[in-house]
Design a protein around this motif. Sequence first.
Motif, PDB file in Angstrom:
ATOM      1  N   ALA A 141       0.833  -1.204   0.000  1.00  0.00           N
ATOM      2  CA  ALA A 141       0.000   0.000   0.000  1.00  0.00           C
ATOM      3  C   ALA A 141       0.868   1.255   0.000  1.00  0.00           C
ATOM      4  O   ALA A 141       0.569   2.230  -0.694  1.00  0.00           O
ATOM      5  CB  ALA A 141      -0.930  -0.003   1.221  1.00  0.00           C
ATOM      6  N   LEU A 142       1.944   1.229   0.778  1.00  0.00           N
ATOM      7  CA  LEU A 142       2.850   2.378   0.814  1.00  0.00           C
ATOM      8  C   LEU A 142       3.518   2.571  -0.546  1.00  0.00           C
ATOM      9  O   LEU A 142       3.579   3.685  -1.075  1.00  0.00           O
ATOM     10  CB  LEU A 142       3.910   2.176   1.895  1.00  0.00           C
ATOM     11  N   ALA A 143       4.010   1.477  -1.132  1.00  0.00           N
ATOM     12  CA  ALA A 143       4.689   1.580  -2.424  1.00  0.00           C
ATOM     13  C   ALA A 143       3.732   2.008  -3.526  1.00  0.00           C
ATOM     14  O   ALA A 143       4.105   2.755  -4.429  1.00  0.00           O
ATOM     15  CB  ALA A 143       5.334   0.236  -2.782  1.00  0.00           C
ATOM     16  N   ASN A 144       2.490   1.526  -3.470  1.00  0.00           N
ATOM     17  CA  ASN A 144       1.497   1.913  -4.468  1.00  0.00           C
ATOM     18  C   ASN A 144       1.191   3.405  -4.410  1.00  0.00           C
ATOM     19  O   ASN A 144       0.641   3.975  -5.364  1.00  0.00           O
ATOM     20  CB  ASN A 144       0.208   1.115  -4.273  1.00  0.00           C
ATOM     21  N   THR A 145       1.501   4.037  -3.296  1.00  0.00           N
ATOM     22  CA  THR A 145       1.313   5.478  -3.146  1.00  0.00           C
ATOM     23  C   THR A 145       2.592   6.244  -3.461  1.00  0.00           C
ATOM     24  O   THR A 145       2.586   7.198  -4.237  1.00  0.00           O
ATOM     25  CB  THR A 145       0.865   5.806  -1.703  1.00  0.00           C
ATOM     26  N   VAL A 146       3.692   5.821  -2.849  1.00  0.00           N
ATOM     27  CA  VAL A 146       4.943   6.568  -2.960  1.00  0.00           C
ATOM     28  C   VAL A 146       5.536   6.472  -4.369  1.00  0.00           C
ATOM     29  O   VAL A 146       6.001   7.476  -4.923  1.00  0.00           O
ATOM     30  CB  VAL A 146       5.954   6.057  -1.917  1.00  0.00           C
ATOM     31  N   ALA A 327      -6.771   4.545   1.053  1.00  0.00           N
ATOM     32  CA  ALA A 327      -7.681   3.720   0.260  1.00  0.00           C
ATOM     33  C   ALA A 327      -7.082   2.342  -0.006  1.00  0.00           C
ATOM     34  O   ALA A 327      -7.760   1.313   0.109  1.00  0.00           O
ATOM     35  CB  ALA A 327      -8.004   4.433  -1.056  1.00  0.00           C
ATOM     36  N   MET A 328      -5.788   2.305  -0.358  1.00  0.00           N
ATOM     37  CA  MET A 328      -5.129   1.027  -0.620  1.00  0.00           C
ATOM     38  C   MET A 328      -5.033   0.176   0.639  1.00  0.00           C
ATOM     39  O   MET A 328      -5.257  -1.036   0.611  1.00  0.00           O
ATOM     40  CB  MET A 328      -3.731   1.265  -1.198  1.00  0.00           C
ATOM     41  N   ARG A 329      -4.700   0.806   1.759  1.00  0.00           N
ATOM     42  CA  ARG A 329      -4.601   0.068   3.024  1.00  0.00           C
ATOM     43  C   ARG A 329      -5.945  -0.508   3.439  1.00  0.00           C
ATOM     44  O   ARG A 329      -6.028  -1.561   4.084  1.00  0.00           O
ATOM     45  CB  ARG A 329      -4.064   1.012   4.111  1.00  0.00           C
TER      46      ARG A 329
END
Length: 415
Positions: A141-146, A327-329
């Motif tokens: 989720a973090l990587a999908n954002t960052v 949202a991803m989390r």
Amino acid sequence: MTAATPVTPATRARGGFCLAVTGTVVLMAAASAPSPFYPQLTEQLQLPPVATTLIFAIYAIPLLLALLTLGSLSDRVGRRGILTVGSVALSVSLLMFWAADSFLLLLAARALQGLAAGLLVPVLNAMMVDHEPSRWLGAAALANTVAPMAGLGLGALTAAGLLDLPGIDAGTIFLLLAAVFPLLAATAWTIPTPPVLPGDAGPDPRARRVSAATRRRIIVSVAPAIIAGWVTNGLFLALGPGIIATRFHADTYLHQAGSIIILAAAGVVAATALQGATARRISVFGAVSLGAGTVLSLAALAVPTLPGYLASVAVVGAGFGTAFMGAMRTLLPHVDPGQRATVMAVIYTISYLAMSVPVVLAGFLVPALTLPGAAAVLGGVVVLLSITATLTHLRTPTELTPPATQHRPKGTRRP
């Protein structure tokens, strides 16, 4: 790899995860690289303001078609083949940008770029989940954002910086980017794919129906925040350099791209800082920041004050990054392994619709309202969506918002 260096689950996870993150960064860099020279294209080709937004938005039409029709393909035929086809198509589109000398060729290049992105986005995002490090819950989720935000900022920064150098033009940038994607595709074939575990087929049919209903409910609950964030993203990518150039009289590409760079950097910093919070807290922070930052940016444009505007952009960027991560989390724990690309295709269909439709509308509004006026109209939409998203997240049941990210103790396995 040789027999002396066996492929372990940890090796597979590191290699696949790094490839997916790198691919996403470069993909988004290629998407944002044209933004700094949109004002130049408008002047050189004597295009009306709506033409600039059409060049930007045409990207979304084939992208959406690819997401809707081919987004789930890698769930059925495998990630590497789709990654290869998308990478080749993207390289061709960048070469078309390099050779473009007319408005129609620019549109064609941008459209092919959108088609390639429609193939690559769900594959790369699904690969992040496939290869998520086993001792780091929430890494995907973090990587999908960052990764997307880092790519947006890197593309704008690199393109603007190079264009300010004597003897460097847009063609050089596109040639450099075009050379990267064949390497990305080749690397994918060196990384073993995750094995299909017995549980990957999913639960029994009754449980799958319940799970699908839960996923739909979650997607609806996170949609307002996603839409608000991507409307903002489109606004700054398509109109940001023009606003800086006309409203604040910036005369270098780097200054004109400043809003994109600050937006992306703030999103990366905020998402990283809040990765240990609960999904609900991250989501509420993101929605509130989006709304507040938008109001502040409109006020800074009205004054006008460049420092105030750039500070407000940082608030908006923090909101965009954390709203999407929240949202991803919230969503990813409820997605079966065999449906990851499918679900990511749905999320990015919503995202790119939110990014492209308002930008095209703004292009038609600019002649009547000016750039700041069109930005004010879109800003009002973002504020309303942010309020809706905040209220929705506060009412979301606790069981649908996973707890804070935790590092698994060494030696433990994901359930």
